[in-house]
Scaffold this active site. Sequence first.
Site, PDB file in Angstrom:
ATOM      1  N   ARG A  65     -14.423  -2.142  -0.752  1.00  0.00           N
ATOM      2  CA  ARG A  65     -15.423  -1.301  -1.405  1.00  0.00           C
ATOM      3  C   ARG A  65     -15.412  -1.632  -2.890  1.00  0.00           C
ATOM      4  O   ARG A  65     -14.357  -1.772  -3.505  1.00  0.00           O
ATOM      5  CB  ARG A  65     -15.126   0.191  -1.196  1.00  0.00           C
ATOM      6  CG  ARG A  65     -15.372   0.695   0.227  1.00  0.00           C
ATOM      7  CD  ARG A  65     -16.841   0.632   0.599  1.00  0.00           C
ATOM      8  NE  ARG A  65     -17.109   1.122   1.935  1.00  0.00           N
ATOM      9  CZ  ARG A  65     -17.107   0.375   3.027  1.00  0.00           C
ATOM     10  NH1 ARG A  65     -16.828  -0.917   2.938  1.00  0.00           N
ATOM     11  NH2 ARG A  65     -17.386   0.902   4.199  1.00  0.00           N
ATOM     12  N   ASP A 118       0.871  -1.164   0.000  1.00  0.00           N
ATOM     13  CA  ASP A 118       0.000   0.000   0.000  1.00  0.00           C
ATOM     14  C   ASP A 118       0.906   1.211   0.000  1.00  0.00           C
ATOM     15  O   ASP A 118       2.133   1.088   0.105  1.00  0.00           O
ATOM     16  CB  ASP A 118      -1.009  -0.002   1.165  1.00  0.00           C
ATOM     17  CG  ASP A 118      -0.358   0.040   2.533  1.00  0.00           C
ATOM     18  OD1 ASP A 118       0.485   0.925   2.785  1.00  0.00           O
ATOM     19  OD2 ASP A 118      -0.717  -0.812   3.371  1.00  0.00           O
ATOM     20  N   HIS A 147     -22.631  -7.987   1.083  1.00  0.00           N
ATOM     21  CA  HIS A 147     -21.952  -7.089   2.021  1.00  0.00           C
ATOM     22  C   HIS A 147     -22.121  -7.574   3.470  1.00  0.00           C
ATOM     23  O   HIS A 147     -22.704  -6.910   4.322  1.00  0.00           O
ATOM     24  CB  HIS A 147     -22.463  -5.649   1.885  1.00  0.00           C
ATOM     25  CG  HIS A 147     -21.431  -4.637   2.284  1.00  0.00           C
ATOM     26  ND1 HIS A 147     -21.331  -3.388   1.710  1.00  0.00           N
ATOM     27  CD2 HIS A 147     -20.425  -4.691   3.199  1.00  0.00           C
ATOM     28  CE1 HIS A 147     -20.330  -2.714   2.261  1.00  0.00           C
ATOM     29  NE2 HIS A 147     -19.772  -3.493   3.171  1.00  0.00           N
ATOM     30  N   GLU A 167     -25.104  -0.881  -4.390  1.00  0.00           N
ATOM     31  CA  GLU A 167     -25.647  -1.840  -3.436  1.00  0.00           C
ATOM     32  C   GLU A 167     -27.032  -1.393  -2.981  1.00  0.00           C
ATOM     33  O   GLU A 167     -27.220  -0.210  -2.692  1.00  0.00           O
ATOM     34  CB  GLU A 167     -24.711  -1.967  -2.225  1.00  0.00           C
ATOM     35  CG  GLU A 167     -23.341  -2.514  -2.595  1.00  0.00           C
ATOM     36  CD  GLU A 167     -22.409  -2.648  -1.391  1.00  0.00           C
ATOM     37  OE1 GLU A 167     -22.854  -2.433  -0.233  1.00  0.00           O
ATOM     38  OE2 GLU A 167     -21.231  -2.966  -1.606  1.00  0.00           O
ATOM     39  N   GLY A 197     -19.473  -8.418   5.491  1.00  0.00           N
ATOM     40  CA  GLY A 197     -18.212  -8.338   6.223  1.00  0.00           C
ATOM     41  C   GLY A 197     -18.355  -8.051   7.710  1.00  0.00           C
ATOM     42  O   GLY A 197     -17.656  -8.626   8.537  1.00  0.00           O
TER      43      GLY A 197
END
Length: 304
Positions: free
Chosen positions: A222, A161, A270, A251, A272
């Site tokens: 995302r 990252d 979704h 979504e 998570g």
Amino acid sequence: MALSSADWSAVAQRFELDVVHEHLETDAAAERLAHSAVVVAMRERTTFPAELFERLPELRLLVTTGMKNAAIDLDAAAARGIAVSGARGGGNSVAELTIGMMIALTRHFAEEDAAIRAGRWQHTIGPGLQGLTLGVLGLGRLGGPVADLANAFGMRVIAWDRSITSERAARHGATVVDRDALFAESDVLTVHMPLSESSRGLVGVRELGLMKPTAYLVNTSRGPIVDEAALLDALTAGRLAGAALDVYDVEPLPAGHPLRSAPNTLLLPHLGYVTTDQYARFYADVVEDILAWDDGAPVRLLEA
């Protein structure tokens, strides 16, 4: 689940409680919430743009589960004197789901479940995780625990990252590589970055083109971080072995969306953060924030 996940009795003594079960777009939300002084939002499922705040004259407190919410226009809320507070999460639900999705995707759980229900028997094969290279795109609050779990499965973990350090990577048993190497070397690539202008479309045609045709993509972060059209093209053309997705550009995922019929995919709605223990933490904080606000005390302000 909201009312059964915490003790709302003290709130119910001061407010009339209304639970909204359906997904609301702006016009429907303006009508349904018009007389609400306090609104509790489940993560980013409902957007709160400036237009909506202008149509909610009685709203004074907006509480969201989670400490960040990109679906809320914080400047517009502040301009109308609306306090926006957050509820803390915790636990390892996203990391656990990520590993579960990896196994389910690579070992074809959904296909085999459907096959056995249809009277057939074993007809797929896939790799075990041990010895595979896991690429973690974003080794932060969520990516770090995924790396920790992957080490327990005997995976080789690499990471990239923009702010990664060798020291942080070492704490999670990962090796830092450059961005191109992350895509090229990964047998499974998992995305764990916040959505921003710099991360939108970060996994695009070029990046997917660097991946092995035997590699898998997992996104529990995302949707817009991965170029949806590029992913669909790679899957359809067989340039990627499969993709497991818990997040999408829009979504709920619209009916008839091409991802619904894309080959070699595992699609979840979704999930998570959707666990009983996570909800208990969320809604305990929500109740605390509402009572504090009503008593004139400081609330747990949402992070920008």
